[in-house]
Design a protein around this motif. Structure first.
Motif, PDB file in Angstrom:
ATOM      1  N   ASP A   1       0.843  -1.271  -0.092  1.00 57.62           N
ATOM      2  CA  ASP A   1       0.062   0.075  -0.018  1.00 57.62           C
ATOM      3  C   ASP A   1       0.774   1.488   0.071  1.00 57.62           C
ATOM      4  O   ASP A   1       0.242   2.395  -0.065  1.00 57.62           O
ATOM      5  CB  ASP A   1      -1.044   0.083   1.419  1.00 57.62           C
ATOM      6  N   LEU A   2       2.135   1.236   0.270  1.00 54.46           N
ATOM      7  CA  LEU A   2       2.946   2.326   0.489  1.00 54.46           C
ATOM      8  C   LEU A   2       4.144   2.253   0.015  1.00 54.46           C
ATOM      9  O   LEU A   2       5.042   1.201   0.242  1.00 54.46           O
ATOM     10  CB  LEU A   2       2.936   2.699   1.847  1.00 54.46           C
TER      11      LEU A   2
ATOM     12  N   HIS B   1       6.417   9.971  -0.540  1.00 46.64           N
ATOM     13  CA  HIS B   1       5.666   8.941  -0.336  1.00 46.64           C
ATOM     14  C   HIS B   1       4.579   8.723  -1.332  1.00 46.64           C
ATOM     15  O   HIS B   1       3.910   9.738  -1.763  1.00 46.64           O
ATOM     16  CB  HIS B   1       4.962   9.189   1.113  1.00 46.64           C
ATOM     17  N   THR B   2       4.404   7.549  -1.660  1.00 50.60           N
ATOM     18  CA  THR B   2       3.508   7.109  -2.829  1.00 50.60           C
ATOM     19  C   THR B   2       2.251   6.030  -2.065  1.00 50.60           C
ATOM     20  O   THR B   2       2.830   4.817  -1.981  1.00 50.60           O
ATOM     21  CB  THR B   2       4.062   6.591  -3.784  1.00 50.60           C
ATOM     22  N   SER B   3       1.175   6.229  -2.316  1.00 55.05           N
ATOM     23  CA  SER B   3       0.217   5.207  -1.867  1.00 55.05           C
ATOM     24  C   SER B   3      -0.903   5.357  -3.202  1.00 55.05           C
ATOM     25  O   SER B   3      -0.494   5.754  -4.317  1.00 55.05           O
ATOM     26  CB  SER B   3      -0.607   5.886  -0.893  1.00 55.05           C
TER      27      SER B   3
ATOM     28  N   THR C   1      -1.640   9.959   2.890  1.00 56.59           N
ATOM     29  CA  THR C   1      -1.710   9.020   1.942  1.00 56.59           C
ATOM     30  C   THR C   1      -3.269   8.897   1.595  1.00 56.59           C
ATOM     31  O   THR C   1      -3.971   9.434   2.194  1.00 56.59           O
ATOM     32  CB  THR C   1      -1.238   7.490   2.475  1.00 56.59           C
ATOM     33  N   THR C   2      -3.540   7.776   0.800  1.00 57.90           N
ATOM     34  CA  THR C   2      -4.950   7.764   0.307  1.00 57.90           C
ATOM     35  C   THR C   2      -6.237   6.928   1.116  1.00 57.90           C
ATOM     36  O   THR C   2      -7.270   7.333   1.149  1.00 57.90           O
ATOM     37  CB  THR C   2      -5.138   7.078  -0.930  1.00 57.90           C
TER      38      THR C   2
ATOM     39  N   SER D   1      -2.499   2.951   5.238  1.00 58.69           N
ATOM     40  CA  SER D   1      -1.282   3.609   4.731  1.00 58.69           C
ATOM     41  C   SER D   1      -0.798   4.608   5.407  1.00 58.69           C
ATOM     42  O   SER D   1       0.473   4.748   5.674  1.00 58.69           O
ATOM     43  CB  SER D   1      -1.337   3.762   3.135  1.00 58.69           C
ATOM     44  N   SER D   2      -1.615   5.431   5.858  1.00 62.25           N
ATOM     45  CA  SER D   2      -0.967   6.770   6.725  1.00 62.25           C
ATOM     46  C   SER D   2      -0.525   6.149   8.174  1.00 62.25           C
ATOM     47  O   SER D   2       0.511   6.858   8.369  1.00 62.25           O
ATOM     48  CB  SER D   2      -2.007   7.763   6.943  1.00 62.25           C
TER      49      SER D   2
ATOM     50  N   GLU E   1       1.103   3.185   8.398  1.00 64.96           N
ATOM     51  CA  GLU E   1       2.372   2.854   7.726  1.00 64.96           C
ATOM     52  C   GLU E   1       3.234   3.844   7.834  1.00 64.96           C
ATOM     53  O   GLU E   1       4.535   3.812   8.170  1.00 64.96           O
ATOM     54  CB  GLU E   1       2.019   2.061   6.513  1.00 64.96           C
TER      55      GLU E   1
ATOM     56  N   ASP F   1      -7.328  11.702  -2.310  1.00 65.21           N
ATOM     57  CA  ASP F   1      -6.130  11.384  -2.486  1.00 65.21           C
ATOM     58  C   ASP F   1      -5.103  12.323  -1.689  1.00 65.21           C
ATOM     59  O   ASP F   1      -3.884  11.794  -1.627  1.00 65.21           O
ATOM     60  CB  ASP F   1      -5.446  11.261  -4.138  1.00 65.21           C
TER      61      ASP F   1
END
Length: 257
Positions: A42-43, A55-57, A86-87, A91-92, A94, A118
């Motif tokens: 997820d991340l 950071h990419t989700s 994050t989305t 994931s946030s 994380e 997003d």
């Protein structure tokens, strides 16, 4: 959540292009060859410079499939400021855990760059940890209107926050992708987080449901004038690059269509 092969191949090719762009410019002393330092389903977290991370989700959409969504992490000493959640909350969480236990830093604040999912879909995770959240007053108004999680602290045109002994800046330049979109800037490394206002090279116009296409180019022209020597530009989706991303976005919406 599964990655589509199209997105994987696109990300690899864009990353190779980004490495080439960074390697060809000797003036970017603070910029490093991008290194993925954390990856889960997820991340993804990528080191871009001594004190800046991407950071990419991922957001599942009906119109565009599984969309990679970017945010920026700025670190100095033992503090961090994050641009965009994050989305989602998972994931946030994380992201917050990685910053605390791997970087050994305190998350001082999160700044959301506009009201879409997003950018603030994981805001509740930050609130759970009592991390202050900031947004343009227009973003707070629109988040309330659309039933999204709402950042706590509002500003009108510009915000400056300390991170360690450096500063980060969030500023509103005008409408484009949305009426409320802002950008983030890290002066000490001359890195700009454009969010969804700025497009990666060769991107199409994307989602325009809340856009002001008439003003979009004018807004980005103001950003380019404000930051004429920017080292690195991070778009809301896709691969970071040089100030060419600003020029590309200006040209893409130049005729207001």
């Amino acid at each position: 959540m599964k990655y589509s092969m199209k997105n994987v191949f696109h990300s690899i090719s864009m990353l190779l292009l980004f490495i080439l762009l960074v390697g060809c410019n000797s003036q970017r002393s603070s910029i490093v060859t991008p290194i993925v330092v954390y990856k889960s389903q997820d991340l993804i977290i990528t080191e871009l410079s001594k004190n800046t991370f991407l950071h990419t989700s991922f957001l599942k959409t009906n119109d565009f499939g599984l969309v990679p969504c970017n945010g920026m992490i700025v670190k100095n000493n033992d503090e961090v400021v994050i641009f965009d959640t994050t989305t989602d909350n998972k994931s946030s969480q994380e992201l917050i855990s990685w910053i605390r236990f791997t970087l050994g830093c305190t998350v001082k604040a999160v700044i959301t760059t506009h009201f879409h999912e997003d950018n603030l879909g994981g805001l509740s995770a930050f609130k759970h940890h009592n991390i202050p959240s900031y947004a343009n007053s227009k973003t707070i108004e629109l988040a309330k209107k659309h039933g999204y999680s709402v950042p706590t602290n509002a500003f009108d045109n510009a915000l400056t926050l300390n991170v360690g002994d450096k500063v980060v800046v969030a500023k509103y330049f005008g409408p484009g992708h949305t009426e409320d979109n802002i950008v983030g800037y890290f002066p000490s490394e001359d890195i700009l987080f454009g969010g969804c206002l700025i497009k990666e090279l060769n991107a199409d116009k994307g989602y325009l449901g809340d856009a002001n296409v008439v003003e979009w180019s004018k807004t980005v022209e103001r950003i380019k004038h404000e930051f004429p020597s920017v080292n690195l530009v991070i778009p809301g989706h896709g691969t970071p690059g040089t100030s060419e991303l600003l020029d590309y976005t200006i040209e893409l919406f130049k005729h207001g269509k």
